[in-house]
Design a protein around this motif. Sequence first.
Motif, mmCIF file in Angstrom:
data_model
loop_
_atom_site.group_PDB
_atom_site.id
_atom_site.type_symbol
_atom_site.label_atom_id
_atom_site.label_comp_id
_atom_site.label_asym_id
_atom_site.label_seq_id
_atom_site.Cartn_x
_atom_site.Cartn_y
_atom_site.Cartn_z
ATOM 1 N N LEU A 113 45.214 29.824 40.177
ATOM 2 C CA LEU A 113 46.537 30.063 40.731
ATOM 3 C C LEU A 113 46.372 31.072 41.859
ATOM 4 N N GLU A 114 46.929 30.749 42.996
ATOM 5 C CA GLU A 114 46.835 31.615 44.172
ATOM 6 C C GLU A 114 45.389 31.920 44.537
ATOM 7 N N GLY A 115 44.493 30.915 44.363
ATOM 8 C CA GLY A 115 43.122 31.042 44.807
ATOM 9 C C GLY A 115 42.194 31.791 43.877
ATOM 10 N N LYS A 116 42.665 32.188 42.689
ATOM 11 C CA LYS A 116 41.840 32.890 41.715
ATOM 12 C C LYS A 116 42.024 32.229 40.350
ATOM 13 N N PHE A 117 41.080 32.490 39.428
ATOM 14 C CA PHE A 117 41.290 32.001 38.072
ATOM 15 C C PHE A 117 42.666 32.463 37.603
ATOM 16 N N ILE A 118 43.410 31.547 36.986
ATOM 17 C CA ILE A 118 44.778 31.874 36.579
ATOM 18 C C ILE A 118 44.816 33.029 35.587
ATOM 19 N N ARG A 119 43.754 33.208 34.801
ATOM 20 C CA ARG A 119 43.751 34.302 33.816
ATOM 21 C C ARG A 119 43.870 35.669 34.473
ATOM 22 N N GLN A 120 43.533 35.790 35.772
ATOM 23 C CA GLN A 120 43.679 37.068 36.462
ATOM 24 C C GLN A 120 45.142 37.513 36.528
ATOM 25 N N GLN A 121 46.069 36.564 36.342
ATOM 26 C CA GLN A 121 47.489 36.910 36.355
ATOM 27 C C GLN A 121 47.867 37.876 35.237
ATOM 28 N N ALA A 122 47.043 37.941 34.192
ATOM 29 C CA ALA A 122 47.340 38.875 33.093
ATOM 30 C C ALA A 122 47.359 40.321 33.563
ATOM 31 N N GLN A 123 46.653 40.632 34.660
ATOM 32 C CA GLN A 123 46.644 41.980 35.228
ATOM 33 C C GLN A 123 47.605 42.129 36.405
ATOM 34 N N ASN A 124 48.277 41.055 36.781
ATOM 35 C CA ASN A 124 49.259 41.096 37.863
ATOM 36 C C ASN A 124 50.619 41.417 37.266
ATOM 37 N N ARG A 125 51.094 42.619 37.464
ATOM 38 C CA ARG A 125 52.327 43.048 36.814
ATOM 39 C C ARG A 125 53.567 42.400 37.418
ATOM 40 N N ARG A 126 53.415 41.692 38.528
ATOM 41 C CA ARG A 126 54.546 40.951 39.089
ATOM 42 C C ARG A 126 54.662 39.549 38.497
#
Length: 388
Positions: free
Chosen positions: A183-196
Motif C-alpha cells: 500500500l502506497e509503495g511499501k508493504f502494507i504491514r508498515q501501516q501499523a506504525q502510520n498513526r494516520r
Amino acid sequence: MGAIGVFLGCSPIAQSDTPLPLLTSEPLLESQPPPTLAVRIETVVEGLEHPWAVTWLPDGSALITERPGRLRRFHQGRLGSPIPGVPPVFAQGQGGLLDVALHPRFAENNWVYLTYAHGTASANRTRLARGRLVGDRLEDVTVLFEVSQTKTGGQHFGSRLAWLPDGTLLMAIGDGGNPPLELEGKFIRQQAQNRRSHLGKIIRLRDDGTVPEDNPFVGDATATPELWSYGHRNIQGLVVDPVTETVWSTEHGSLGGDELNRIERGANYGWPVVTYSREYWGAEITPERRRPGMVDPLVVWTPAIAPSGLAVYRGDRAPQWQGALFAGGLVSQDVRKIRVNANNAVESRGRIPIGQRVRDVRQGPDGYLYVLTDDAQNGRLLRILPPT
C-alpha cells in the motif's frame, strides 16, 4: 448433543497448573505446550459454518456469527434461521461477518454491533455497523465506522470488539496482510506504525461511532483521532476485565511470535519494527525484539498457536480459575490458560485440548466458559466445565 469428552488430562486442575518463576521485564517465550487441565466438555451447538463469535442475550439465548454472512440465534436447544438485516459482507479468505457485541444497555435499546469485511477482492476494508434486534430481525442498520484505506486480498481484518467501563467501544483492526501485499509503495504491514492510518490499530469510539474527545491523539495532526493503540499485526482476541478494568489482547505473529499484550492508552506495540516473529519463508523480519518507547508482550508463542478469542474468567463455577485469562488457539486447537499477577508476570499456565480450531472464547451468563470452533461444516459451541 452431549458430552464430547469426559475428562481431558489425568490430574486436578490445581495440580496441573504449574507455577512459573516471576518474570522480569522480558516476555515469557513459550515454546512447549503447558500442562493439560482436567475439564469436562459438552457440545451445545453443532453444524455451524465457520462460526466467528458468540454473545448472549438477556433471555439466555445466544447470537452466533458465521463468516459467510449469517447471524444465527440459538434458543432453547434450537438453532434458528439466519437473521434478516445483516449487511452484505465480503466473504473471502479471512473476511466475512466477524465479531458481534451487545450494547451495554441492550435491555433498553436493543442495539447489536457487528464487524465485517466489506467490498471486493480488489478493494475491501473492515466496517462496524449496528442495528436494533427486533424479534428475529435487525432493523435500523447503520454503518458507524469503516477503515480509511481500502486494500486488496482477504487477510488481516482484525475485528474484535470490547466495551470499556465508560461505555465507549474498542475495535481491533488488522494491518492489512502479508508481503508481497503493498500500500502506497511499501508493504502494507508498515501501516501499523502510520498513526494516520487505521490499519494495525485499536480504535476507540462512542456507541454511535463518533470520536471521544479524550482519545489520546485527538488534535494531533500526525494521527487519526480514533486511535487508541497502534503497532499491532492482527488482533483476534480482545477483552476488558470487568473487575480490574485491564484491557488484554492476543494477536497473531507471522511464523511464530504470537503475543499476549496488556493494552495501554496511546501505546505503541512495535509491529513490524520489533517482533519475535519471522517471515513465513523463515527470514528475519527485523533483528530488533525490543525498543524503548514500545511495549513488550507478556507472552510470546513460538511456534505459533494462532490465538483467537480471549476471556477473563470472573464466574462462580470454577473458583480456581478466578481472574485467569483463557486464549483460544486456531493452530494449536486448544485453549491456553494464563494467570498474570499484579506485576504483569505470568505465574502459571495450563492447556485445554479441543481438537478443532478455536475461534472464540467467552464466559457465558451461567458462569461457564464457552468455546466456538472454526470448521467449514461442523463448527461447534462447546461448554467447558471444571471436573466434578
